[in-house]
Design an enzyme around this catalytic site. Structure first.
Site, PDB file in Angstrom:
ATOM      1  N   GLY A  54       0.850  -1.191   0.000  1.00 61.94           N
ATOM      2  CA  GLY A  54       0.000   0.000   0.000  1.00 61.94           C
ATOM      3  C   GLY A  54       0.882   1.235   0.000  1.00 61.94           C
ATOM      4  N   ARG A  55       0.340   2.333   0.490  1.00 62.78           N
ATOM      5  CA  ARG A  55       1.086   3.606   0.453  1.00 62.78           C
ATOM      6  C   ARG A  55       2.417   3.503   1.181  1.00 62.78           C
ATOM      7  NH1 ARG A  55      -3.838   4.483   2.325  1.00 62.78           N
ATOM      8  NH2 ARG A  55      -5.363   5.734   1.205  1.00 62.78           N
ATOM      9  N   ILE A  56       2.397   2.912   2.386  1.00 65.51           N
ATOM     10  CA  ILE A  56       3.638   2.873   3.181  1.00 65.51           C
ATOM     11  C   ILE A  56       4.631   1.902   2.550  1.00 65.51           C
ATOM     12  CG2 ILE A  56       4.619   2.385   5.463  1.00 65.51           C
ATOM     13  CD1 ILE A  56       1.796   3.135   6.623  1.00 65.51           C
TER      14      ILE A  56
ATOM     15  N   ALA B 201       3.924  -3.444  10.707  1.00 66.39           N
ATOM     16  CA  ALA B 201       2.502  -3.536  10.372  1.00 66.39           C
ATOM     17  C   ALA B 201       1.626  -3.591  11.624  1.00 66.39           C
ATOM     18  CB  ALA B 201       2.280  -4.739   9.471  1.00 66.39           C
ATOM     19  N   ARG B 202       1.449  -4.745  12.177  1.00 62.40           N
ATOM     20  CA  ARG B 202       0.623  -4.953  13.371  1.00 62.40           C
ATOM     21  C   ARG B 202       1.112  -6.188  14.083  1.00 62.40           C
ATOM     22  NH1 ARG B 202      -1.020  -0.664  13.461  1.00 62.40           N
ATOM     23  NH2 ARG B 202      -3.134   0.148  13.466  1.00 62.40           N
TER      24      ARG B 202
ATOM     25  N   GLU C 154       0.725  -6.329  22.522  1.00 65.17           N
ATOM     26  CA  GLU C 154       1.409  -5.137  23.017  1.00 65.17           C
ATOM     27  C   GLU C 154       0.490  -4.330  23.935  1.00 65.17           C
ATOM     28  OE1 GLU C 154       2.191  -3.520  18.991  1.00 65.17           O
ATOM     29  OE2 GLU C 154       0.933  -1.803  19.551  1.00 65.17           O
TER      30      GLU C 154
ATOM     31  N   ARG D 224      -1.872  -8.544  -1.877  1.00 64.49           N
ATOM     32  CA  ARG D 224      -3.106  -9.258  -2.264  1.00 64.49           C
ATOM     33  C   ARG D 224      -3.390  -9.050  -3.749  1.00 64.49           C
ATOM     34  NH1 ARG D 224      -6.986  -7.215   2.498  1.00 64.49           N
ATOM     35  NH2 ARG D 224      -5.743  -5.390   1.995  1.00 64.49           N
ATOM     36  N   THR D 225      -3.210  -7.794  -4.209  1.00 66.66           N
ATOM     37  CA  THR D 225      -3.401  -7.520  -5.637  1.00 66.66           C
ATOM     38  C   THR D 225      -2.139  -6.879  -6.190  1.00 66.66           C
ATOM     39  OG1 THR D 225      -4.493  -5.479  -4.971  1.00 66.66           O
ATOM     40  CG2 THR D 225      -5.917  -7.259  -5.695  1.00 66.66           C
TER      41      THR D 225
ATOM     42  N   HIS E 222       5.983   0.801  19.122  1.00 65.00           N
ATOM     43  CA  HIS E 222       4.932   1.244  18.188  1.00 65.00           C
ATOM     44  C   HIS E 222       5.028   2.759  17.939  1.00 65.00           C
ATOM     45  CE1 HIS E 222       0.678   0.043  16.626  1.00 65.00           C
ATOM     46  NE2 HIS E 222       1.202   0.999  15.891  1.00 65.00           N
ATOM     47  N   ILE E 223       6.181   3.168  17.403  1.00 68.82           N
ATOM     48  CA  ILE E 223       6.426   4.607  17.216  1.00 68.82           C
ATOM     49  C   ILE E 223       6.665   4.980  15.760  1.00 68.82           C
ATOM     50  CG2 ILE E 223       7.288   5.045  19.550  1.00 68.82           C
ATOM     51  CD1 ILE E 223      10.177   4.882  18.338  1.00 68.82           C
TER      52      ILE E 223
END
Ligand code: 8YV
Length: 330
Positions: free
Chosen positions: A157-159, A240-241, A270, A180-181, A288-289
């Site tokens: 994606g954008r990032i 990401a997460r 977290e 994914r695409t 997470h910064i």
């Protein structure tokens, strides 16, 4: 004069953002920054029209059933895995996220984490601070090459595209990606990135960077089987997460030298961090910064506030994630 709608700002935030919201709403601001979840969050949302959230507050069917007056939840985050979007749509509650404003800052941080991981920056600093630096040695903290190496990005994606541009244009890296695409040809050319399967990416990348959104399907995108495909000299960066990586499996791979090193900004559960990761020397850990510069955090907060204000004044949010929640006759 009609009463202003009531909103909850669920976490502490910039005073000027509270001031901007107060021009339109009666604001219940959690400037004390108490953790609000489950029944405490539902109680605080009672009678509220809207909520400003920061990404950690779970908005699901159980909560929504207790908050019948709620119409919109605006996240100060691009990720919105704290939203049960289907439940929100079913309840007619609009969700909004904060895309775009954090792209370059987060991509900068991704590159910083990649560099720190590959070049062993924090590990060597701990060594120095501990008074262990007695002499120069030819192989002291010899790390992995960054320039000219192969950068594999999962989630384009954008990032992800921002990380790709930094790698290709700034460091002469060969960029491969999986998504994914597949991106259109013009975007691939701008990022100088080549689409490959996840397996090829894991087997050939020198540095793997994860920038995909968390969804149930993305849970443990990287686990023991995927780590086993990576080169022993490879590094892994998770921007990401938490939950995208199986942290226990990663700690085992790092301890066993299955991969060289990892850089992690996000974690399963977290702010708790898996104790086995804390015990690894070859991992860079940050809290997470990735989006944390003052201008970017301000821009994210203002976009979340503007989503609430636009929905109140114009009946539509700027960056909704489920516009179908407003469909007539839904
Ligand atoms: C936020 C993020 O700081 O935007 C996102 O999705 O992960 C971060 O930029 C975080 O979500 C705050 O909880």
């Amino acid at each position: 004069m009609t009463a202003k709608p009531r909103i909850l700002v669920a976490r502490a935030i910039f005073d000027d953002v509270i001031g901007k919201l107060a021009a339109h709403f009666e604001v219940d601001a959690n400037q004390a920054d108490d953790a609000l979840a489950g029944p405490a969050l539902a109680a605080r949302l009672a009678g509220k029209w809207g909520a400003f959230t920061t990404g950690g507050e779970r908005i699901d069917a159980a909560l929504l059933a207790q908050c019948p007056t709620l119409k919109i939840v605006a996240n100060m985050a691009v990720g919105y895995n704290n939203f049960d979007v289907a439940a929100m749509t079913a309840a007619g509650v609009l969700g909004a996220n904060a895309p775009g404003v954090l792209t370059e800052t987060t991509a900068d941080f991704g590159f910083a984490l990649l560099m720190a991981t590959a070049r062993r920056i924090t590990e060597s600093e701990h060594f120095l601070r501990a008074g262990q630096w007695q002499k120069w040695r030819y192989d002291l903290f010899a790390g992995q090459e960054v320039h000219g190496s192969t950068l594999g990005i999962i989630g384009m994606g954008r990032i992800g595209q921002g990380v790709a541009r930094r790698g290709a244009l700034g460091f002469g890296m060969r960029v491969i990606y999986h998504n994914r695409t597949r991106l259109d040809a013009a975007t691939e050319a701008a990022c100088q990135a080549r689409y490959v399967s996840k397996q090829e990416l894991l087997q050939t990348a020198d540095h793997v960077v994860l920038v995909l959104p968390y969804t149930p399907e993305a849970h443990h995108t990287i686990g023991a089987a995927e780590l086993a495909l990576m080169k022993p000299s490879a590094t892994l960066v998770n921007l990401a997460r938490g939950g995208i990586v199986d942290d226990a499996a990663l700690a085992q791979a790092l301890q066993a030298g299955r991969i060289a090193a990892a850089g992690l900004d996000v974690f399963e559960g977290e702010p708790q961090v898996h104790p086995a990761l804390l015990a690894c020397r070859n991992v860079v850990l940050t809290p997470h910064i990735a989006s944390a510069t003052e201008p970017t955090r301000r821009a994210m907060a203002h976009l979340a506030a503007d989503n609430l204000i636009a929905f109140h004044t114009q009946g539509r949010a700027l960056t909704p994630v489920n516009p179908e929640a407003l469909a007539p006759g839904r």
